[in-house]
Write a protein that holds these residues in place. Structure first.
Motif, PDB file in Angstrom:
ATOM      1  N   VAL A  36       0.872  -1.177   0.000  1.00 53.73           N
ATOM      2  CA  VAL A  36       0.000   0.000   0.000  1.00 53.73           C
ATOM      3  C   VAL A  36       0.903   1.220   0.000  1.00 53.73           C
ATOM      4  N   CYS A  37       0.625   2.200  -0.865  1.00 49.56           N
ATOM      5  CA  CYS A  37       1.519   3.353  -0.906  1.00 49.56           C
ATOM      6  C   CYS A  37       0.767   4.656  -0.989  1.00 49.56           C
ATOM      7  N   GLY A  38       1.515   5.745  -0.919  1.00 54.51           N
ATOM      8  CA  GLY A  38       0.935   7.084  -0.915  1.00 54.51           C
ATOM      9  C   GLY A  38       0.089   7.360  -2.146  1.00 54.51           C
ATOM     10  N   GLY A  57      -4.153  -0.773  -6.301  1.00 50.63           N
ATOM     11  CA  GLY A  57      -3.043  -1.685  -6.023  1.00 50.63           C
ATOM     12  C   GLY A  57      -2.124  -1.844  -7.221  1.00 50.63           C
ATOM     13  N   HIS A  58      -0.875  -1.330  -7.104  1.00 51.59           N
ATOM     14  CA  HIS A  58       0.069  -1.435  -8.228  1.00 51.59           C
ATOM     15  C   HIS A  58       1.389  -2.078  -7.805  1.00 51.59           C
ATOM     16  N   GLU A  59       1.490  -2.503  -6.543  1.00 47.50           N
ATOM     17  CA  GLU A  59       2.699  -3.207  -6.082  1.00 47.50           C
ATOM     18  C   GLU A  59       2.235  -4.596  -5.668  1.00 47.50           C
ATOM     19  N   MET A  60       2.508  -5.613  -6.489  1.00 41.11           N
ATOM     20  CA  MET A  60       1.925  -6.922  -6.177  1.00 41.11           C
ATOM     21  C   MET A  60       2.757  -8.071  -6.711  1.00 41.11           C
ATOM     22  N   ILE A 141       9.771  -4.216  -4.530  1.00 37.94           N
ATOM     23  CA  ILE A 141      10.637  -4.127  -5.716  1.00 37.94           C
ATOM     24  C   ILE A 141      10.070  -3.117  -6.708  1.00 37.94           C
ATOM     25  N   GLN A 142       8.749  -3.018  -6.769  1.00 38.42           N
ATOM     26  CA  GLN A 142       8.154  -2.018  -7.677  1.00 38.42           C
ATOM     27  C   GLN A 142       8.597  -0.617  -7.278  1.00 38.42           C
ATOM     28  N   VAL A 143       8.634  -0.340  -5.977  1.00 41.54           N
ATOM     29  CA  VAL A 143       9.082   0.984  -5.516  1.00 41.54           C
ATOM     30  C   VAL A 143      10.566   1.164  -5.875  1.00 41.54           C
TER      31      VAL A 143
HETATM   32 ZN   LIG Z   1       3.412   2.693  -5.044  1.00 41.70          ZN
END
Ligand SMILES: [Zn+2]
Ligand SMILES: [Zn+2]
Length: 338
Positions: A36-38, A57-60, A141-143
């Motif tokens: 979960v991110c900003g 949701g884009h980090e999965m 890893i996405q970040v």
């Molecule tokens: Zn993010």
């Protein structure tokens, strides 16, 4: 399938929706963990425009249950999803700037994302993941790909002195990556004593609380010059102004935090007089994913210290609340979908 559906700004609920399929040429991934991110918080509150209903949701990460074609990993593979979509045919895609493709988008903002049991993804955006990478760390890893992309744009090189303003997840990844790239003097600045301690443990050479002595301490650590590179990782205009103050003559300021101000004060004369190069970084490319999977798999970057909370998927509401409150000991919140 079960999914956390955003029906309108600030209204997210657990719903039963149709499971995605391979009809449109996508592979179907069973999501096991997401971050979960900003950005999710900004979509949730309506600050970033989106269509409703939306699954954010884009980090999965997860497991391929149905593979479309032979472009991506086969069914059964443990994978990470690259959420940056692009067309492959436009001017930007042809010159390798797929992250800027005007026909592209972000999974979880422009199409349904990972806060669900399953997600549909273009096979080319699905990468097999080395076994050495843990489930809970992997969504980070996405970040890291966006941090990698940013540091490449700013040409952070061996011997550089690097100041990082703001030591949230992004800032701490900047600390680790700058170290891995051979920066010689890495200075992390934040109000949180706890975050300074994390930074000390993962490779910062010096950590400081922002106060009246900050500039003197940075000058002391950089032969009286100021830093070669200052990374703004707070998304605050006043911090961007501070970055321009701490950078050396002819240095680079890297804008990594997301700024939404449309007016305000910056030291414009410094920008001119110091010949500051101002570099903004937004997303990442597929190359960055390959490089980051390798660095995390080999242990060059350790993501575990950056996770502060692991909660079940159906507590997304609470997790978003946690992202929105400025707790000094909060880092990445991971959702477990099991
Ligand atoms: Zn993010
Ligand atoms: Zn394109």
């Amino acid at each position: 399938m079960k999914a956390m559906v955003l029906g309108a700004p600030s209204a997210v609920s657990l719903e039963n929706v149709e499971r995605p399929n391979t009809d449109a040429g996508d592979s179907v991934i069973r999501v096991t963990h997401s971050g979960v991110c900003g950005t999710d918080l900004k979509i949730f509150t309506g600050g970033i425009p989106a269509r409703y209903p939306l699954i954010m949701g884009h980090e999965m990460i997860g497991e391929v249950v149905e593979a479309a074609g032979s472009d991506g990993p086969p069914a059964g593979s443990r994978v990470i999803v690259d959420p940056v979509l692009f067309c492959g045919n436009c001017f930007h895609c042809e010159i390798g700037q797929t992250q800027l493709c005007p026909n592209g988008g972000l999974i979880g903002r422009d199409s349904d994302g990972g806060f669900a049991e399953y997600v549909a993804v273009t096979p080319g955006n699905v990468y097999a993941m080395p076994d050495e990478i843990g489930d809970r760390e992997a969504p980070l890893i996405q970040v890291l790909t966006t941090v990698m992309h940013a540091q490449q744009m700013a040409s952070i090189s061996p011997g550089d002195s690097v100041v990082i303003l703001g030591l949230g997840v992004g800032g701490l990844l900047h600390v680790q990556l700058a170290k891995a790239r051979g920066a010689k003097s890495i200075i992390g600045i934040t109000r949180s004593a706890w975050k300074r301690e994390v930074a000390d443990n993962i490779g910062a050479d010096l950590t400081l609380a922002p106060d009246a002595q900050t500039k003197d301490r940075v000058l002391e650590a950089t032969n009286g010059l100021g830093a070669d590179v200052v990374i703004e990782s707070a998304g605050k205009l006043s911090v961007l102004a501070q970055a321009m103050d701490l950078v050396r003559l002819g240095g680079r300021v890297l804008g990594y935090g997301i700024h939404t101000d449309s007016e305000g004060a910056l030291p414009f004369y410094d920008m001119y007089f110091k010949e500051i190069q101002f570099i903004n970084a937004r997303a990442a490319t597929q190359k960055d994913f390959g490089a980051c999977l390798e660095m995390v798999g080999s242990g060059a970057i350790d993501l575990a210290p950056l996770i502060s909370d692991v909660v079940p998927l159906d507590q997304l509401d609470q997790a978003l609340n946690m992202v929105g409150t400025d707790a000094p000991q909060r880092m990445k919140i991971i959702l477990e979908h099991l």
